[in-house]
Write a protein that holds these residues in place. Structure first.
Motif, PDB file in Angstrom:
ATOM      1  N   GLY A  90     -67.465  10.464  35.353  1.00 46.16           N
ATOM      2  CA  GLY A  90     -68.363  11.553  35.012  1.00 46.16           C
ATOM      3  C   GLY A  90     -69.335  11.784  36.144  1.00 46.16           C
ATOM      4  N   PRO A  91     -70.341  12.614  35.923  1.00 46.63           N
ATOM      5  CA  PRO A  91     -71.282  12.930  36.994  1.00 46.63           C
ATOM      6  C   PRO A  91     -72.121  11.744  37.468  1.00 46.63           C
ATOM      7  CG  PRO A  91     -71.913  14.031  34.950  1.00 46.63           C
ATOM      8  CD  PRO A  91     -70.620  13.358  34.699  1.00 46.63           C
ATOM      9  N   GLN A  92     -72.289  10.722  36.636  1.00 42.94           N
ATOM     10  CA  GLN A  92     -73.111   9.571  37.019  1.00 42.94           C
ATOM     11  C   GLN A  92     -72.410   8.233  36.819  1.00 42.94           C
ATOM     12  OE1 GLN A  92     -76.692   9.980  34.728  1.00 42.94           O
ATOM     13  NE2 GLN A  92     -77.508  11.574  36.049  1.00 42.94           N
ATOM     14  N   ALA A  93     -71.109   8.233  36.681  1.00 45.67           N
ATOM     15  CA  ALA A  93     -70.395   6.972  36.469  1.00 45.67           C
ATOM     16  C   ALA A  93     -69.045   7.002  37.177  1.00 45.67           C
ATOM     17  CB  ALA A  93     -70.196   6.715  34.982  1.00 45.67           C
ATOM     18  N   PHE A  94     -68.677   5.841  37.689  1.00 39.70           N
ATOM     19  CA  PHE A  94     -67.374   5.687  38.328  1.00 39.70           C
ATOM     20  C   PHE A  94     -66.967   4.231  38.254  1.00 39.70           C
ATOM     21  CE2 PHE A  94     -70.669   5.583  41.583  1.00 39.70           C
ATOM     22  CZ  PHE A  94     -70.370   4.462  42.333  1.00 39.70           C
ATOM     23  N   GLN A  95     -65.745   3.953  38.694  1.00 38.50           N
ATOM     24  CA  GLN A  95     -65.242   2.586  38.707  1.00 38.50           C
ATOM     25  C   GLN A  95     -64.869   2.209  40.138  1.00 38.50           C
ATOM     26  OE1 GLN A  95     -62.134   3.130  35.717  1.00 38.50           O
ATOM     27  NE2 GLN A  95     -63.190   1.626  34.443  1.00 38.50           N
ATOM     28  N   LEU A  96     -65.037   0.917  40.456  1.00 40.93           N
ATOM     29  CA  LEU A  96     -64.758   0.407  41.794  1.00 40.93           C
ATOM     30  C   LEU A  96     -63.617  -0.599  41.760  1.00 40.93           C
ATOM     31  CD1 LEU A  96     -68.382  -0.422  42.972  1.00 40.93           C
ATOM     32  CD2 LEU A  96     -66.976   1.486  43.738  1.00 40.93           C
ATOM     33  N   GLU A  97     -62.848  -0.623  42.840  1.00 43.03           N
ATOM     34  CA  GLU A  97     -61.873  -1.684  43.048  1.00 43.03           C
ATOM     35  C   GLU A  97     -62.630  -2.869  43.626  1.00 43.03           C
ATOM     36  OE1 GLU A  97     -58.643  -2.058  42.376  1.00 43.03           O
ATOM     37  OE2 GLU A  97     -58.550  -0.083  41.460  1.00 43.03           O
ATOM     38  N   VAL A  98     -62.751  -3.953  42.876  1.00 38.83           N
ATOM     39  CA  VAL A  98     -63.469  -5.153  43.307  1.00 38.83           C
ATOM     40  C   VAL A  98     -62.470  -6.298  43.385  1.00 38.83           C
ATOM     41  CG1 VAL A  98     -65.317  -6.771  42.735  1.00 38.83           C
ATOM     42  CG2 VAL A  98     -65.602  -4.350  42.234  1.00 38.83           C
ATOM     43  N   PRO A  99     -62.429  -7.009  44.526  1.00 40.51           N
ATOM     44  CA  PRO A  99     -61.533  -8.166  44.610  1.00 40.51           C
ATOM     45  C   PRO A  99     -61.831  -9.170  43.502  1.00 40.51           C
ATOM     46  CG  PRO A  99     -62.519  -7.681  46.760  1.00 40.51           C
ATOM     47  CD  PRO A  99     -63.200  -6.809  45.752  1.00 40.51           C
ATOM     48  N   ASN A 100     -60.801  -9.844  43.023  1.00 37.70           N
ATOM     49  CA  ASN A 100     -60.867 -10.850  41.964  1.00 37.70           C
ATOM     50  C   ASN A 100     -61.193 -10.260  40.596  1.00 37.70           C
ATOM     51  OD1 ASN A 100     -60.304 -12.974  43.765  1.00 37.70           O
ATOM     52  ND2 ASN A 100     -62.454 -13.106  44.330  1.00 37.70           N
ATOM     53  N   GLN A 101     -61.078  -8.969  40.429  1.00 35.44           N
ATOM     54  CA  GLN A 101     -61.236  -8.316  39.136  1.00 35.44           C
ATOM     55  C   GLN A 101     -59.905  -7.698  38.746  1.00 35.44           C
ATOM     56  OE1 GLN A 101     -64.045  -7.319  36.846  1.00 35.44           O
ATOM     57  NE2 GLN A 101     -64.660  -9.288  37.680  1.00 35.44           N
ATOM     58  N   ALA A 102     -59.431  -7.966  37.544  1.00 40.83           N
ATOM     59  CA  ALA A 102     -58.150  -7.430  37.092  1.00 40.83           C
ATOM     60  C   ALA A 102     -58.216  -5.916  36.900  1.00 40.83           C
ATOM     61  CB  ALA A 102     -57.738  -8.102  35.794  1.00 40.83           C
ATOM     62  N   ASN A 103     -59.362  -5.440  36.431  1.00 41.03           N
ATOM     63  CA  ASN A 103     -59.535  -4.010  36.172  1.00 41.03           C
ATOM     64  C   ASN A 103     -60.640  -3.463  37.055  1.00 41.03           C
ATOM     65  OD1 ASN A 103     -57.630  -4.027  33.993  1.00 41.03           O
ATOM     66  ND2 ASN A 103     -59.201  -4.970  32.711  1.00 41.03           N
ATOM     67  N   PRO A 104     -60.659  -2.150  37.268  1.00 43.33           N
ATOM     68  CA  PRO A 104     -61.772  -1.564  38.037  1.00 43.33           C
ATOM     69  C   PRO A 104     -63.111  -1.865  37.363  1.00 43.33           C
ATOM     70  CG  PRO A 104     -59.997   0.018  37.801  1.00 43.33           C
ATOM     71  CD  PRO A 104     -59.655  -1.159  36.915  1.00 43.33           C
ATOM     72  N   TYR A 105     -64.144  -2.022  38.184  1.00 48.11           N
ATOM     73  CA  TYR A 105     -65.469  -2.392  37.682  1.00 48.11           C
ATOM     74  C   TYR A 105     -66.327  -1.153  37.482  1.00 48.11           C
ATOM     75  CZ  TYR A 105     -69.562  -5.195  36.847  1.00 48.11           C
ATOM     76  OH  TYR A 105     -70.648  -5.768  36.258  1.00 48.11           O
ATOM     77  N   LEU A 106     -67.029  -1.100  36.357  1.00 46.82           N
ATOM     78  CA  LEU A 106     -67.809   0.061  35.943  1.00 46.82           C
ATOM     79  C   LEU A 106     -69.158   0.136  36.661  1.00 46.82           C
ATOM     80  CD1 LEU A 106     -67.962   2.473  33.958  1.00 46.82           C
ATOM     81  CD2 LEU A 106     -68.934   0.889  32.296  1.00 46.82           C
ATOM     82  N   VAL A 107     -69.509   1.349  37.113  1.00 44.78           N
ATOM     83  CA  VAL A 107     -70.770   1.592  37.812  1.00 44.78           C
ATOM     84  C   VAL A 107     -71.447   2.795  37.179  1.00 44.78           C
ATOM     85  CG1 VAL A 107     -71.826   2.220  40.018  1.00 44.78           C
ATOM     86  CG2 VAL A 107     -69.872   0.670  39.973  1.00 44.78           C
ATOM     87  N   SER A 146     -76.847  11.268  27.401  1.00 50.62           N
ATOM     88  CA  SER A 146     -77.571  11.741  28.591  1.00 50.62           C
ATOM     89  C   SER A 146     -76.706  12.585  29.504  1.00 50.62           C
ATOM     90  CB  SER A 146     -78.130  10.548  29.373  1.00 50.62           C
ATOM     91  OG  SER A 146     -77.069   9.820  29.985  1.00 50.62           O
ATOM     92  N   GLY A 147     -75.395  12.632  29.248  1.00 53.96           N
ATOM     93  CA  GLY A 147     -74.504  13.421  30.093  1.00 53.96           C
ATOM     94  C   GLY A 147     -73.961  12.663  31.289  1.00 53.96           C
ATOM     95  N   ALA A 148     -74.174  11.366  31.350  1.00 57.62           N
ATOM     96  CA  ALA A 148     -73.666  10.569  32.470  1.00 57.62           C
ATOM     97  C   ALA A 148     -72.143  10.507  32.461  1.00 57.62           C
ATOM     98  CB  ALA A 148     -74.247   9.169  32.440  1.00 57.62           C
ATOM     99  N   ILE A 149     -71.568  10.431  31.253  1.00 55.99           N
ATOM    100  CA  ILE A 149     -70.115  10.456  31.105  1.00 55.99           C
ATOM    101  C   ILE A 149     -69.775  11.377  29.940  1.00 55.99           C
ATOM    102  CG2 ILE A 149     -69.708   8.141  32.040  1.00 55.99           C
ATOM    103  CD1 ILE A 149     -69.441   7.119  29.148  1.00 55.99           C
TER     104      ILE A 149
END
Length: 185
Positions: A90-107, A146-149
């Motif tokens: 969404g406009p204020q949220a995304f996911q990152l590829e983080v080493p040692n994490q099975a799934n993308p990490y939420l930001v 709040s409209g972040a997602i």
């Protein structure tokens, strides 16, 4: 019954002199400290520090160490460098590829996390400063309110154990656009 008498003379024989000596010693110590103390000057620096100065203020955490246990950094202000954006929620949220994490990490980005000319896109590289928090249903509901997602992305958010709430995002590399496929004859 035996009379023990008064103890006035025994208990108070030296106590007055010891009390006066203690006050004089404390007064001498304070006088010596006031003479020896150096004045302290505090310099206030005002001006634009920019993203680089703010980014330098947070301790850098290795991406692999962060990926092993993100909750070890809960409520600590940390910096992560050079992570790939795996998904924009969404406009204020995304996911990152983080080493040692099975799934993308939420930001989750705070409203002023990006500079006016920057945009977080799919497959862009980012460096960020923020703190880890526990995810809950009420947090995801607040993000939707709040409209972040959008409502459709709420399910992605609630399945995360934790998230990184970032106050500074520096887009260090934009996603490369793929060339248009050549038409087949």
């Amino acid at each position: 019954m035996a009379s023990f008498g008064t103890r006035r003379g025994e208990a108070g024989a030296l106590s007055l002199y010891l009390m006066i000596g203690a006050f004089l010693s404390a007064g001498a110590l304070l006088a010596w400290l006031s003479v020896r103390a150096a004045p302290v000057e505090v310099e206030v620096v005002e001006g634009e520090g920019g993203v680089q100065q703010e980014m330098a203020a947070a301790p850098v955490v290795d991406n692999e160490v962060f990926g092993i246990n993100p909750m070890a950094h809960e409520d600590m202000r940390i910096r992560l460098n050079g992570l790939l954006v795996a998904n924009v929620l969404g406009p204020q949220a995304f996911q990152l590829e983080v080493p040692n994490q099975a799934n993308p990490y939420l930001v989750r980005m705070l409203p002023d996390a990006l500079r006016d000319d920057e945009v977080v896109e799919y497959l862009s590289t980012v460096s960020l400063i923020g703190s880890v928090h526990v995810m809950s249903d009420s947090v995801a509901d607040a993000w939707v309110a709040s409209g972040a997602i959008p409502e459709g992305q709420r399910i992605v958010a609630i399945f995360s154990e934790s998230f990184l709430e970032v106050e500074e995002v520096d887009v260090t590399g934009q996603a490369e656009s793929e060339p248009d496929p050549q038409p087949q004859d």
